[in-house]
Enzyme design. Structure first.
Site, PDB file in Angstrom:
ATOM      1  N   SER B  38      -3.619   1.525  28.685  1.00  0.00           N
ATOM      2  CA  SER B  38      -2.749   2.697  29.457  1.00  0.00           C
ATOM      3  C   SER B  38      -2.767   2.568  30.754  1.00  0.00           C
ATOM      4  CB  SER B  38      -3.957   4.014  29.582  1.00  0.00           C
ATOM      5  OG  SER B  38      -4.562   3.892  27.843  1.00  0.00           O
ATOM      6  N   ASP B 110       2.324   4.232  23.997  1.00  0.00           N
ATOM      7  CA  ASP B 110       0.738   3.681  24.148  1.00  0.00           C
ATOM      8  C   ASP B 110      -0.269   3.052  22.882  1.00  0.00           C
ATOM      9  OD1 ASP B 110      -1.164   2.666  25.705  1.00  0.00           O
ATOM     10  OD2 ASP B 110      -1.939   4.539  26.289  1.00  0.00           O
ATOM     11  N   GLY B 467     -15.324   7.263 -20.870  1.00  0.00           N
ATOM     12  CA  GLY B 467     -17.110   7.348 -21.153  1.00  0.00           C
ATOM     13  C   GLY B 467     -17.843   6.669 -20.354  1.00  0.00           C
ATOM     14  N   LEU B 468     -19.023   7.125 -19.815  1.00  0.00           N
ATOM     15  CA  LEU B 468     -20.116   5.708 -19.611  1.00  0.00           C
ATOM     16  C   LEU B 468     -20.434   5.456 -20.621  1.00  0.00           C
ATOM     17  CD1 LEU B 468     -22.251   8.248 -17.579  1.00  0.00           C
ATOM     18  CD2 LEU B 468     -20.982   6.379 -16.226  1.00  0.00           C
ATOM     19  N   SER B 474     -17.388   4.256 -28.636  1.00  0.00           N
ATOM     20  CA  SER B 474     -17.190   3.168 -29.757  1.00  0.00           C
ATOM     21  C   SER B 474     -17.710   3.937 -31.385  1.00  0.00           C
ATOM     22  CB  SER B 474     -18.084   2.260 -29.004  1.00  0.00           C
ATOM     23  OG  SER B 474     -17.717   1.397 -28.528  1.00  0.00           O
ATOM     24  N   SER B 541     -13.259   2.328 -19.082  1.00  0.00           N
ATOM     25  CA  SER B 541     -11.858   2.850 -17.556  1.00  0.00           C
ATOM     26  C   SER B 541     -12.628   4.088 -16.578  1.00  0.00           C
ATOM     27  CB  SER B 541     -10.947   3.290 -18.541  1.00  0.00           C
ATOM     28  OG  SER B 541     -11.196   3.956 -19.457  1.00  0.00           O
TER      29      SER B 541
END
Lengths: 299, 633
Positions: B38, B110, B467-468, B474, B541
Site C-alpha cells: 500500500s 492493491d 436419521g441419527l 433400520s 447420511s
C-alpha cells in the site's frame, strides 16, 4: 487495436446491467438525479435497445434536494418515459427530521438510509443498481461490483465475495439483496468525458452561474429555499459557482468556478487539486463516515 | 481521477480523443504482509502528484497506530480504506485505484498479503496484465512471495515486476539485491512468466519509484513508473477465435429476436457464419444491433445484440462461435481449482458451477493432487482446504461450452458456489476436457427401466431413510420391506452397516470418506431403481449436500426422503449397538450427533417422529404414502 477506454467502460456497464436483469426477478435502479445517475440511466436505455429498460427507477427523496434537481427528475421521467418511483420516509417527515435541526448524520440516516430500506422492502426488490464509483471515496474503492446485503440491509466488508473475471455470483438467500455498481471502474473524469461524448442531459447546477451562497464551516452553501436559517454573522452573497456533486442542498458545498460548458468543466478537471467528495459533508462527519453509513445500508 | 497535468490543453476535444486511445495497463501489487504494497502505491501516486489535496489533508485526520507523526505521511492510509484495516494496519480487501500519465492509463488493484485473504488477491489477479511482487530486502523470499507468484501465474499474469523494497534498510547494498533476484529467478523458472523485471526500491522514501535514485548508482534499469509506462503488453483477445457467450435473449416484440452479450474474443461482421456451440446448429449474422445504430463489425469487449438469419435454439449459457474454431463442449474436464471457503472442498459433493453466463450443477469426481506452494510438488489429498490449489476432474450435470484457460481467460474460467450459503467457494481454470466425455456415451439399452418396472407391476422408487444412529431407521425399513414383499413388490434394502462390510469396506469415518460412502450407495440405488426395484436405503447420511446429490441422481419423484426423527437423548438411551456409550467416552471419532454434526432434512417427503409410535405404524404410514404416489402417475 484494442477497444478505446470509454467504449470498454460502457460495454462493461451494459454487461453488468443485463446480468442483473438476466438473474434477478425484481431489480430497481436507485436514481439520485446526479451525473452518475444520469449516465446510468443512459446506459440502461442502451442495454435493452430496442426495448426499454425492464425495471423501475427509484428516487429516495429526502425533501431537501435542490429544487432544480426535482424539476430535472420529473422532466426526464416524462421525456424518456421510464417508470419513476419516489419514496419519502414519512416517519422522518412526521418527526420533523432535517439537516439544520438534527445534523447531517441523523438526517442522512433517517431520510436516506432508513428510507431506502423501507422502499426496498415495500416493493420487494432483490437487486438495486446504483451509480457509485470506486474512485469517489476509499471505502467505496473496496466494494465489489455485485455487493451482497444481509436481510437487515447491512454491508459486511469481510463477507464480500471474491469477484473474478466477469463471472459474477448473483445468488442471494432469503431476504438478502444485491447492490450492483455498473460504474465501479469509472472515474469522475470518465463520467464527464462520457456525458460530453454522448450528450447526456444533466442538472444545470453542475454548470457555473451566479447563485446565492453563504460561507459556512469552510463550505459555500447555496440558499435554495426559505428553510435555510441565516446566522447573524453570515451574509448571503451572489457568487459564480457550480457543483461537482449533488446531494441535499444544506450538505453539499458549491465550488467557485467559471466552467459554464462541458468542455470548460473537463478543462477545469485537468487542473483541479481537490476531490469531488470534498464538498460532501456526510463523508467527513465522523471518522470512517462512509463505511459506517454503508454498513447500516446506505450505499 | 487523478491526472498528471500542469497546463490545461487549448483544444480539449483533441486532447480527450488522444487520452481515450491511450493503452491501459491493469496491474496488481502483491507480496507478504508489511512488505509495503500500500505504501508503494501511495508513493507512486504522491510523487507523481496524483493525490488530491483534501485526501492528503485527511491522512492527518485519521488516527492510526501506524500513522506517522510530524512531517512524514503514512501513505498506506491512502488505500487502506476500511476501519479494520486501519485498526490492524493491514490490507484486507482489494482497493482499486485509477490514474493516468501522459503515456498510459492504469488500473491498480492493491491486494492483501495475508494468506487468510488469498481470495481477495485472486480477485485482483483475475483481470490483471502485470503483477508487482514486493519483497522486503531484509527478509528475502517468503512463503507468501511464492504463493502470490504461483497464483499470479496460474491466473494468467504474464509480466512481473520484482520490487525489492526497503532497500534503504540494507544500506542500498547491491549484493542483497542481487541475491534476492537470483533466488527469485531460480524459483520462478517453472512459472512461465514472459518477463521479470527486478527493481531496487524504497517505497517509503521514493527511491527508483518515479525517478532513478542516487542511492543506487549500481542499478542501471528504469524506475518503476517508467517501466510501467513502457512495458509491452500482450496482443489483445481481438485476434483470437470468435466467442460470444449468450447473456440473454431479447424479444421485445414478435419481429425481433436477438442475442445479447459481450464479445469474449475475436470479432464478428454482418454475414459471417456462426455456430451454436452446444448444438452445432449453423447460421449467420444478420445484424449487429446497438442503441447507437447497427454495426458492420464488432470485436472483443463490445456489448452488442446479434440477430441471426435462422431460427436457432440458443439461450443464456450457450455460446455463438466461429465455425472453423469451436470451443469444447463436454460434461467432464480437468481444471486447476483455488479453494476459498472454510468448509473444505469434498470430491463427490455437489456445487453450482458458474461460467460467465452458464450455471450448472457439478461435482469434483477426482481430486488428482494438490500443489504444495513452497515446492510446487504435487501431493496426494482427499480434500482441498481453504487457500489450497488442486487439480481436479469435474463432472457437470449437463455439458458446458468452454476453452482451455491458457487459450482464453474469459471462456476458460468458472467459479464454484455453495448451494446452501451461496458463497463463492472456489475459482477454477479449465485445463482440458476429459477424453471419455467425448467417447463414452450412455448406452441406450433396449430393455429399459420402463420395461423392467412394468414387468414387476410397480414403479421404481428410492426410499432414503436418514436419521441419527439408533433412531430406528433400520427397524422401520425392515418392517416396511416385509410388508412390501408380502404384497408381491420387488424390493431391496441397502443398510449402512452391511454395505460397509463389502462395497465400502475401504472407507473410514472422516468427512471425505462419508461423502464417498454416500456417493457409492446412491449410485448403487440408482442402478437398482433402473432395474425396476423399490430400494430402501437406511443410512445415517448426516449431510444435506450428499442427500441432495443422491436426490439429483434419481428421476423426478423417484427419490423419497424419510426423516426418522428421534432426539439424541432417546437414541443414546436405546443405544442398540452400544455405540453412544463408546462415543461419549471419546472412543469413537467423528460420531454423528456427538462429535460430528447431523444436518436434519429441511423438506423431507416424510417426517417420522418415533417417540410414542410403534415401528409398524410408521412403516404403514410410508406404505400409504407410496400407494398414493403410485396412483397419481
Amino acid at each position: 487495436m484494442s477497444l478505446p477506454h470509454l467504449r470498454r467502460l460502457e460495454a462493461e456497464a451494459i454487461h453488468v446491467i443485463r446480468e442483473v436483469v438476466a438473474t434477478f426477478s425484481n431489480p430497481v435502479v436507485l436514481y439520485s438525479i446526479g451525473k452518475d445517475s444520469s449516465v446510468l440511466l443512459h446506459l440502461a436505455m442502451k442495454a435493452f435497445y430496442p426495448a426499454k429498460p425492464p425495471f423501475p427507477f427509484l428516487h429516495v427523496d429526502t425533501k431537501w434536494k435542490f429544487r432544480e434537481m426535482i424539476e430535472f427528475r420529473d422532466r426526464m421521467a416524462r421525456e424518456l418515459g421510464f417508470n419513476l418511483l419516489v419514496h419519502v420516509n414519512q416517519d422522518g417527515i412526521d418527526q420533523g427530521i432535517g439537516p439544520f435541526t438534527h445534523g447531517s448524520n441523523i438526517h442522512t440516516h433517517v431520510m436516506k438510509t432508513m428510507a431506502l430500506r423501507q422502499a426496498l422492502e415495500k416493493y420487494g426488490f432483490d437487486a438495486a443498481l446504483a451509480g457509485a464509483r470506486r474512485d469517489e471515496e476509499k471505502s467505496r474503492a473496496k466494494e465489489r461490483i455485485f455487493s451482497i446485503r444481509s436481510a437487515q440491509h447491512g454491508w459486511d466488508p469481510k463477507r464480500q465475495r471474491p469477484e473474478m473475471w466477469k463471472t459474477y455470483n448473483t445468488r442471494v438467500g432469503q431476504g438478502e439483496t444485491m447492490r450492483v455498481f455498473p460504474l465501479s471502474n469509472w472515474t469522475e473524469f470518465d463520467i464527464w468525458q462520457y456525458i460530453l461524448r454522448e450528450n447526456i442531459p444533466i442538472v444545470p447546477l453542475y454548470f457555473a452561474a451566479r447563485r446565492p451562497v453563504v460561507k459556512r464551516d469552510g463550505m459555500l452553501i447555496m440558499v435554495d429555499d426559505h428553510r435555510m436559517p441565516i446566522q447573524p454573522d453570515e451574509a448571503v452573497e451572489e457568487r459564480l459557482v457550480r457543483f461537482r456533486t449533488l446531494g441535499c442542498y444544506p450538505l453539499t458545498g458549491a465550488v467557485e468556478s467559471e466552467a459554464a460548458t462541458l468542455p470548460d468543466i473537463l478543462r477545469e478537471m485537468l487542473t483541479v487539486r481537490t476531490s469531488e467528495r470534498q464538498s460532501r459533508l456526510i463523508d467527513t462527519d465522523e471518522v470512517g463516515a462512509m463505511e459506517k453509513k454503508k454498513r447500516e445500508g446506505y450505499f | 481521477m487523478s491526472y498528471l497535468q500542469t497546463m490545461p490543453p487549448h483544444d480539449i476535444e483533441a486532447h480527450l480523443a488522444e487520452h481515450d486511445n491511450k493503452s491501459i495497463l491493469r496491474f496488481i501489487t502483491c507480496g507478504s504482509v508489511d512488505d509495503g504494497k500500500s505504501t508503494l502505491i501511495g508513493r507512486l501516486l504522491y510523487d507523481a502528484k496524483l493525490i488530491f489535496e483534501d485526501q492528503l489533508a485527511n491522512l492527518g485526520r485519521v488516527g492510526s497506530p501506524g500513522a506517522a507523526n510530524g512531517k512524514e505521511i503514512d501513505l498506506a492510509l491512502l488505500l487502506d480504506g476500511l476501519e479494520a484495516e486501519r485498526e490492524q494496519g493491514i490490507t484486507i480487501d482489494v482497493a482499486y485505484r485509477y490514474f493516468a500519465t501522459s503515456k498510459r492509463k492504469f488500473i491498480v488493484a492493491d491486494t492483501p498479503g495475508h494468506e487468510e485473504y488469498t481470495r481477495n488477491m485472486v480477485t485482483g489477479a483475475s483481470t490483471a496484465d502485470l503483477a508487482i511482487i514486493l519483497i522486503d530486502s531484509r527478509q528475502g523470499i517468503l512463503q507468501q512471495t511464492r504463493r502470490h507468484s504461483y497464483i499470479a501465474s496460474l491466473l494468467g499474469i504474464r509480466h512481473v515486476v520484482l520490487a525489492v523494497n526497503k532497500i534503504d534498510l540494507v544500506d542500498f547494498r547491491q549484493q542483497v539485491f542481487d541475491e534476492i533476484v537470483e533466488d527469485y529467478l531460480v524459483f520462478a523458472k517453472e512459472l512461465g512468466f514472459a518477463s521479470i523485471r527486478p527493481i531496487p526500491i524504497s517505497a517509503r522514501y521514493g527511491d527508483n519509484v518515479i525517478s532513478a535514485s542516487a542511492n543506487t548508482p549500481w542499478y542501471k534499469g528504469p524506475a518503476l513508473l517508467d517501466y510501467l509506462e513502457t512495458v509491452e503488453l500482450d496482443p489483445t483477445d481481438r485476434e483470437k477465435p470468435f466467442r460470444f457467450p449468450v447473456q440473454m435473449v431479447m424479444r421485445p416484440n414478435a419481429d425481433f429476436r436477438g442475442y445479447a452479450g459481450q464479445v469474449a474474443s475475436g470479432r464478428i461482421s454482418v454475414g459471417d457464419p456462426v455456430v451454436v456451440a452446444k448444438s452445432g446448429q449453423r447460421s449467420s449474422v444478420k445484424a449487429i444491433v446497438t442503441y447507437d445504430g447497427n454495426l458492420k463489425t464488432a470485436g472483443e469487449g463490445e456489448a452488442v445484440t446479434l440477430m441471426l438469419s435462422d431460427e436457432v435454439d440458443a439461450s443464456r449459457g450457450n455460446m455463438l462461435v466461429a465455425p472453423g474454431s469451436r470451443p469444447f463442449v463436454a460434461d467432464q474436464f480437468q481444471a486447476h481449482v483455488i479453494w476459498f471457503d472454510a468448509n473444505a472442498m469434498m470430491p463427490g459433493r455437489s456445487y453450482i458451477l458458474r461460467t460467465e453466463t452458464d450455471s450448472v450443477s457439478a461435482t469434483v469426481t477426482t481430486l488428482k493432487h494438490q500443489v504444495n506452494i513452497n515446492s510446487f510438488i504435487r501431493e496426494a489429498a482427499k480434500s482441498l482446504q481453504m487457500n489450497e490449489v488442486g487439480v481436479c476432474n469435474i463432472s457437470t450435470q449437463t455439458p458446458i461450452a468452454f476453452d482451455a484457460y491458457n487459450d482464453n481467460r474469459s471462456t476458460g474460467n468458472f467459479i464454484f458456489v455453495d448451494r446452501v450459503t451461496n458463497a463463492t467457494v472456489g475459482a477454477g481454470m479449465i485445463d482440458f476436457p476429459l477424453r471419455r466425455a467425448d467417447n463414452v456415451h450412455w448406452h441406450a439399452l433396449e430393455v429399459n427401466k420402463g420395461a423392467r418396472s412394468a414387468m414387476k407391476n410397480q414403479r421404481p422408487a428410492v426410499l432414503w431413510f436418514t436419521g441419527l444412529s439408533g433412531s430406528g431407521k433400520s427397524t422401520i425399513a425392515n418392517t416396511l420391506d416385509r410388508i412390501l414383499h408380502a404384497r408381491g413388490k420387488h424390493t431391496y434394502l441397502l443398510d449402512g452397516d452391511n454395505v460397509r462390510h463389502g462395497l465400502n469396506r475401504d472407507l473410514g469415518f472422516t468427512e471425505e470418506d462419508r461423502v464417498e460412502n454416500i456417493r457409492r450407495v446412491a449410485e448403487v440405488a440408482k442402478l437398482m431403481a433402473d432395474a425396476g426395484l423399490i430400494v430402501l436405503v437406511s443410512f445415517i447420511s448426516p449431510f444435506r449436500d450428499e442427500r441432495r446429490m443422491a436426490r439429483e441422481l434419481m428421476d423426478e419423484r423417484e427419490f423419497i426422503e424419510i426423516f426418522v426423527d428421534t432426539p439424541l437423548d432417546e437414541c443414546a438411551r436405546r443405544d442398540p449397538k452400544g455405540l453412544y456409550e463408546k462415543a461419549l467416552a471419546g472412543k469413537i471419532a467423528n460420531f454423528t450427533g456427538v462429535s460430528s454434526p447431523y444436518e436434519a432434512p429441511e423438506n423431507p417427503e416424510l417426517h417420522l417422529r418415533t417417540v410414542g409410535h410403534e415401528p409398524i405404524d410408521l412403516a404403514l404410514e410410508i406404505e400409504e404414502f407410496l400407494d398414493r404416489l403410485m396412483e397419481d402417475k
